[in-house]
Design a protein around this motif. Structure first.
Motif, mmCIF file in Angstrom:
data_model
loop_
_atom_site.group_PDB
_atom_site.id
_atom_site.type_symbol
_atom_site.label_atom_id
_atom_site.label_comp_id
_atom_site.label_asym_id
_atom_site.label_seq_id
_atom_site.Cartn_x
_atom_site.Cartn_y
_atom_site.Cartn_z
ATOM 1 N N THR A 129 10.615 59.010 -5.652
ATOM 2 C CA THR A 129 9.391 58.215 -5.311
ATOM 3 C C THR A 129 8.731 57.540 -6.428
ATOM 4 O O THR A 129 8.685 57.560 -7.603
ATOM 5 N N SER A 314 3.122 51.793 -4.526
ATOM 6 C CA SER A 314 3.875 50.970 -3.386
ATOM 7 C C SER A 314 4.473 49.744 -3.774
ATOM 8 O O SER A 314 5.289 49.194 -3.118
ATOM 9 N N GLY A 317 7.361 49.996 -5.380
ATOM 10 C CA GLY A 317 8.354 50.387 -4.544
ATOM 11 C C GLY A 317 9.035 49.198 -3.611
ATOM 12 O O GLY A 317 10.154 48.947 -3.461
ATOM 13 N N ASP A 318 7.745 48.051 -3.387
ATOM 14 C CA ASP A 318 8.469 47.103 -2.553
ATOM 15 C C ASP A 318 9.219 46.139 -3.577
ATOM 16 O O ASP A 318 10.119 45.429 -3.076
#
Length: 338
Positions: A129, A314, A317-318
């Motif tokens: 994560t 996020s 993450g991208d």
């Protein structure tokens, strides 16, 4: 599953909303969250896995986060556990299966990403994560004092003419040094496999080879060559950032060299096991954002000459997806991807 009390306060979420979504370190204002009330965050007891031996860069980063979280009162307690081996992939293989495990974080970074690609591991950063990209260090290309190559263009012109004649000292095969020199070679229209790259086990050995004129040029993180550049023993031809590096302000940048789309850093980040709850993920991110705004973290960055590269959640993450594509591509071109 070990329990860990997670408490989210509105102030912490406000801090996250205000500061956790910067596109890059240059766009983020590290002081933006300094006035936000975000003290009521607790992530209980946390174990931070450093995927390398004590004293390594990953270990130093993990202990810096440990210190900053504790000093800021963002954890009840924090410990660091060293799990070295295989460019960090041994630690990755231990953390990835612990789905939903609370109070567990792991340092990651470019070296781990490269290790996954070159070792062909069955687990990857996609199995974790994403919490935050934290810090980085630019690469610098140098030549010895008195070298005929006064800028990066002249060095690569010589490489293009006769690649075998220009030996370049760097870290191990597939390292950040190797990745960046490959990316730069492509910008100059040179097959990365033609670069006469000479791997050394450490910056000290590479520096000795440079000062002894055993190699023509060298590449490493800015900290490795900083002292010799400032002393005039080595000449910095270019750094891999778009803006001047604070520790080496006079060394030309990628922008100066005419490559405004090529920015590169040996980055380090922090991640959690898969399957944690949304509340846990938000708590970790809020704690990191609050830590990032603290005076203690700013002092740590300054002391270690680390670049502030904070992006979170996020967005991080991208970015990982894009970075993985770039690193996989160049390691494949270098013949190192499994």
């Amino acid at each position: 599953m070990r329990s860990s009390k997670i408490i989210l306060a509105m102030g912490a979420i406000a801090a996250l909303a205000l500061t956790g979504c910067a596109n890059s370190a240059t766009e983020a204002d590290p002081s933006a969250s300094a006035g936000v009330e975000a003290e009521a965050v607790s992530i209980g007891r946390v174990n931070i896995i450093a995927p390398a031996a004590p004293g390594s860069g990953w270990d130093q980063s993990a202990r810096a986060v440990q210190d900053a979280l504790q000093t800021s009162g963002l954890v009840d307690s924090a410990e660091v556990t060293n799990v070295p081996g295989a460019s960090g992939t041994v630690a990755l293989a231990q953390v990835a299966p612990q789905s939903g495990e609370s109070g567990l974080l792991v340092m990651s970074g470019l070296a781990m990403m490269s290790g996954i690609i070159t070792n062909g591991t069955s687990v990857s950063l996609d199995d974790l994560t994403p919490i935050a990209r934290l810090i980085g260090e630019s690469e610098v290309i140098v030549v010895p004092e008195g070298s005929p190559y006064e800028d990066i263009d002249s060095l690569f012109a010589a490489i293009k003419k006769d690649p075998a004649s220009i030996s370049i000292a760097g870290g191990s095969a597939g390292s950040a040094d190797h990745v960046f020199i490959g990316l730069l070679a492509q910008e100059y229209g040179i097959d990365p496999t033609e670069i006469n790259y000479v791997p050394f086990s450490g910056g000290g050995e590479a520096t000795t080879a440079l000062l002894g004129n055993q190699v023509v040029a060298g590449i490493a993180g800015t900290g490795e060559f900083q002292e010799m550049i400032l002393a005039g023993k080595l000449n910095g031809l270019v750094v891999s950032s778009l803006e001047p590096v604070d520790s080496l302000p006079d060394v030309p940048t990628m922008t100066d060299a005419g490559f405004p789309n090529l920015e590169f850093a040996n980055w380090r980040s922090i991640m959690a096991p898969p399957g944690i709850t949304a509340a846990e993920e938000e708590a970790y991110i809020a704690a990191i954002v609050t830590m990032h705004a603290s005076a203690g973290w700013k002092e740590i960055l300054s002391t270690n000459s680390w670049q502030d590269l904070l992006i979170t959640g996020s967005e991080f993450g991208d970015w990982l997806t894009t970075e993985n594509e770039r690193v996989t591509g160049i390691l494949t071109d270098l013949g190192l991807a499994q």
